[in-house]
Write a protein that holds these residues in place. Structure first.
Motif, PDB file in Angstrom:
ATOM      1  N   GLU A  93     -42.989  23.503   2.054  1.00  0.00           N
ATOM      2  CA  GLU A  93     -41.697  23.475   2.741  1.00  0.00           C
ATOM      3  C   GLU A  93     -41.759  24.324   4.011  1.00  0.00           C
ATOM      4  OE1 GLU A  93     -37.555  25.319   1.580  1.00  0.00           O
ATOM      5  OE2 GLU A  93     -37.966  23.534   0.370  1.00  0.00           O
ATOM      6  N   ARG A  94     -42.424  25.469   3.950  1.00  0.00           N
ATOM      7  CA  ARG A  94     -42.572  26.328   5.122  1.00  0.00           C
ATOM      8  C   ARG A  94     -43.384  25.610   6.209  1.00  0.00           C
ATOM      9  NH1 ARG A  94     -42.115  31.949   5.544  1.00  0.00           N
ATOM     10  NH2 ARG A  94     -42.102  32.101   3.288  1.00  0.00           N
ATOM     11  N   ARG A  95     -44.466  24.937   5.820  1.00  0.00           N
ATOM     12  CA  ARG A  95     -45.289  24.194   6.787  1.00  0.00           C
ATOM     13  C   ARG A  95     -44.498  23.030   7.386  1.00  0.00           C
ATOM     14  NH1 ARG A  95     -49.082  25.081   2.782  1.00  0.00           N
ATOM     15  NH2 ARG A  95     -48.814  22.971   2.000  1.00  0.00           N
ATOM     16  N   SER A  96     -43.698  22.368   6.583  1.00  0.00           N
ATOM     17  CA  SER A  96     -42.893  21.244   7.051  1.00  0.00           C
ATOM     18  C   SER A  96     -41.892  21.692   8.115  1.00  0.00           C
ATOM     19  CB  SER A  96     -42.151  20.601   5.885  1.00  0.00           C
ATOM     20  OG  SER A  96     -41.300  19.592   6.334  1.00  0.00           O
ATOM     21  N   ALA A  97     -41.340  22.895   7.971  1.00  0.00           N
ATOM     22  CA  ALA A  97     -40.369  23.413   8.932  1.00  0.00           C
ATOM     23  C   ALA A  97     -40.976  23.539  10.327  1.00  0.00           C
ATOM     24  CB  ALA A  97     -39.836  24.768   8.475  1.00  0.00           C
ATOM     25  N   ALA A  98     -42.272  23.761  10.393  1.00  0.00           N
ATOM     26  CA  ALA A  98     -42.949  23.918  11.688  1.00  0.00           C
ATOM     27  C   ALA A  98     -42.974  22.625  12.487  1.00  0.00           C
ATOM     28  CB  ALA A  98     -44.366  24.442  11.475  1.00  0.00           C
ATOM     29  N   THR A  99     -42.631  21.498  11.865  1.00  0.00           N
ATOM     30  CA  THR A  99     -42.666  20.210  12.564  1.00  0.00           C
ATOM     31  C   THR A  99     -41.317  19.820  13.158  1.00  0.00           C
ATOM     32  OG1 THR A  99     -42.139  18.849  10.628  1.00  0.00           O
ATOM     33  CG2 THR A  99     -44.473  19.414  10.972  1.00  0.00           C
ATOM     34  N   PHE A 100     -40.348  20.714  13.138  1.00  0.00           N
ATOM     35  CA  PHE A 100     -39.010  20.405  13.643  1.00  0.00           C
ATOM     36  C   PHE A 100     -38.841  20.800  15.106  1.00  0.00           C
ATOM     37  CE2 PHE A 100     -37.768  21.099   9.067  1.00  0.00           C
ATOM     38  CZ  PHE A 100     -37.542  19.770   8.807  1.00  0.00           C
ATOM     39  N   GLU A 101     -38.099  19.980  15.819  1.00  0.00           N
ATOM     40  CA  GLU A 101     -37.623  20.274  17.167  1.00  0.00           C
ATOM     41  C   GLU A 101     -36.118  20.026  17.131  1.00  0.00           C
ATOM     42  OE1 GLU A 101     -39.557  21.474  19.501  1.00  0.00           O
ATOM     43  OE2 GLU A 101     -41.429  21.170  18.396  1.00  0.00           O
ATOM     44  N   TRP A 102     -35.384  20.584  18.064  1.00  0.00           N
ATOM     45  CA  TRP A 102     -33.936  20.395  18.056  1.00  0.00           C
ATOM     46  C   TRP A 102     -33.372  20.435  19.467  1.00  0.00           C
ATOM     47  CZ3 TRP A 102     -36.627  24.511  16.302  1.00  0.00           C
ATOM     48  CH2 TRP A 102     -36.470  25.718  16.997  1.00  0.00           C
ATOM     49  N   THR A 103     -32.204  19.821  19.578  1.00  0.00           N
ATOM     50  CA  THR A 103     -31.425  19.855  20.809  1.00  0.00           C
ATOM     51  C   THR A 103     -30.016  20.270  20.428  1.00  0.00           C
ATOM     52  OG1 THR A 103     -32.726  18.032  21.712  1.00  0.00           O
ATOM     53  CG2 THR A 103     -30.625  18.511  22.795  1.00  0.00           C
ATOM     54  N   ILE A 104     -29.529  21.335  21.050  1.00  0.00           N
ATOM     55  CA  ILE A 104     -28.190  21.839  20.775  1.00  0.00           C
ATOM     56  C   ILE A 104     -27.183  21.045  21.611  1.00  0.00           C
ATOM     57  CG2 ILE A 104     -26.668  23.858  20.838  1.00  0.00           C
ATOM     58  CD1 ILE A 104     -28.958  24.372  18.944  1.00  0.00           C
ATOM     59  N   GLY A 105     -26.101  20.645  20.958  1.00  0.00           N
ATOM     60  CA  GLY A 105     -25.072  19.857  21.636  1.00  0.00           C
ATOM     61  C   GLY A 105     -23.772  20.626  21.807  1.00  0.00           C
ATOM     62  N   ARG A 106     -22.687  19.965  21.486  1.00  0.00           N
ATOM     63  CA  ARG A 106     -21.338  20.473  21.710  1.00  0.00           C
ATOM     64  C   ARG A 106     -20.986  21.610  20.755  1.00  0.00           C
ATOM     65  NH1 ARG A 106     -15.844  17.087  20.828  1.00  0.00           N
ATOM     66  NH2 ARG A 106     -16.695  17.102  18.733  1.00  0.00           N
ATOM     67  N   GLU A 107     -20.256  22.588  21.289  1.00  0.00           N
ATOM     68  CA  GLU A 107     -19.763  23.730  20.511  1.00  0.00           C
ATOM     69  C   GLU A 107     -18.242  23.695  20.504  1.00  0.00           C
ATOM     70  OE1 GLU A 107     -19.220  28.232  21.828  1.00  0.00           O
ATOM     71  OE2 GLU A 107     -21.329  27.761  21.456  1.00  0.00           O
ATOM     72  N   ARG A 108     -17.658  23.930  19.312  1.00  0.00           N
ATOM     73  CA  ARG A 108     -16.215  24.020  19.176  1.00  0.00           C
ATOM     74  C   ARG A 108     -15.904  25.318  18.435  1.00  0.00           C
ATOM     75  NH1 ARG A 108     -18.401  19.639  18.042  1.00  0.00           N
ATOM     76  NH2 ARG A 108     -18.307  19.730  15.784  1.00  0.00           N
ATOM     77  N   THR A 109     -15.073  26.160  19.029  1.00  0.00           N
ATOM     78  CA  THR A 109     -14.710  27.419  18.370  1.00  0.00           C
ATOM     79  C   THR A 109     -13.202  27.486  18.173  1.00  0.00           C
ATOM     80  OG1 THR A 109     -14.566  28.594  20.475  1.00  0.00           O
ATOM     81  CG2 THR A 109     -16.670  28.706  19.316  1.00  0.00           C
ATOM     82  N   HIS A 110     -12.817  28.123  17.095  1.00  0.00           N
ATOM     83  CA  HIS A 110     -11.416  28.394  16.802  1.00  0.00           C
ATOM     84  C   HIS A 110     -11.366  29.725  16.070  1.00  0.00           C
ATOM     85  CE1 HIS A 110      -7.198  27.714  16.119  1.00  0.00           C
ATOM     86  NE2 HIS A 110      -7.384  27.957  14.833  1.00  0.00           N
ATOM     87  N   ARG A 111     -10.970  30.741  16.810  1.00  0.00           N
ATOM     88  CA  ARG A 111     -10.899  32.107  16.277  1.00  0.00           C
ATOM     89  C   ARG A 111     -12.252  32.545  15.744  1.00  0.00           C
ATOM     90  NH1 ARG A 111      -4.821  32.656  13.955  1.00  0.00           N
ATOM     91  NH2 ARG A 111      -3.858  31.571  15.711  1.00  0.00           N
ATOM     92  N   ALA A 112     -12.366  32.767  14.451  1.00  0.00           N
ATOM     93  CA  ALA A 112     -13.605  33.300  13.876  1.00  0.00           C
ATOM     94  C   ALA A 112     -14.489  32.216  13.265  1.00  0.00           C
ATOM     95  CB  ALA A 112     -13.279  34.355  12.818  1.00  0.00           C
ATOM     96  N   GLU A 113     -14.251  30.966  13.618  1.00  0.00           N
ATOM     97  CA  GLU A 113     -15.053  29.855  13.102  1.00  0.00           C
ATOM     98  C   GLU A 113     -15.543  28.993  14.257  1.00  0.00           C
ATOM     99  OE1 GLU A 113     -12.580  27.758  10.331  1.00  0.00           O
ATOM    100  OE2 GLU A 113     -12.724  29.349   8.838  1.00  0.00           O
ATOM    101  N   ALA A 114     -16.707  28.395  14.063  1.00  0.00           N
ATOM    102  CA  ALA A 114     -17.259  27.509  15.095  1.00  0.00           C
ATOM    103  C   ALA A 114     -18.051  26.391  14.436  1.00  0.00           C
ATOM    104  CB  ALA A 114     -18.168  28.293  16.040  1.00  0.00           C
TER     105      ALA A 114
END
Length: 122
Positions: free
Chosen positions: A63-84
């Motif tokens: 599982e640790r080795r599998s995690a090394a194969t991930f890439e990501w793109t961060i998209g939209r952020e929505r916040t409301h007080r202490a939650e996002a």
């Protein structure tokens, strides 16, 4: 709980430095995903909410080795007080390429954003 949340993210296609109160939810999510990819369990745990700190992040070396194969793109952020909510696209690059749209749920604890769950979008 942390392991099951991270495992869910992995199956669906996840140190001493902590976020500061100036870090945005997007930045904290990026740090969390980078730590997960690097296999840095201590860093991952430092970036999750209190309810998710117990338990293993990785349940096996595979599982640790599998995690090394991930890439990501961060998209939209929505916040409301202490939650996002922050949308992101998680791409597994090996053994075959696959992509999954996810949303990270974050909460502010003592002025610091923490990842407190992931859910699939579609």
């Amino acid at each position: 709980m942390v392991g099951s949340v991270l495992l869910a993210a992995a199956v669906a296609v996840g140190t001493a430095a902590c976020s500061s109160d100036h870090d945005s939810p997007k930045k904290v999510l990026d740090q969390y995903l980078a730590a997960f990819k690097a296999g840095d369990e201590a860093k991952v745990k430092s970036l999750v909410c209190a309810r998710d700190k117990s338990g293993a992040v990785f349940h096996s070396d595979a599982e640790r080795r599998s995690a090394a194969t991930f890439e990501w793109t961060i998209g939209r952020e929505r916040t409301h007080r202490a939650e996002a909510e922050v949308d992101f696209r998680l791409t597994r690059t090996a053994p075959t390429k696959s992509t999954k749209d996810e949303t990270a749920l974050l909460v502010s604890e003592h002025g610091q954003w923490r990842v407190c769950g992931l859910r699939s979008r579609g």
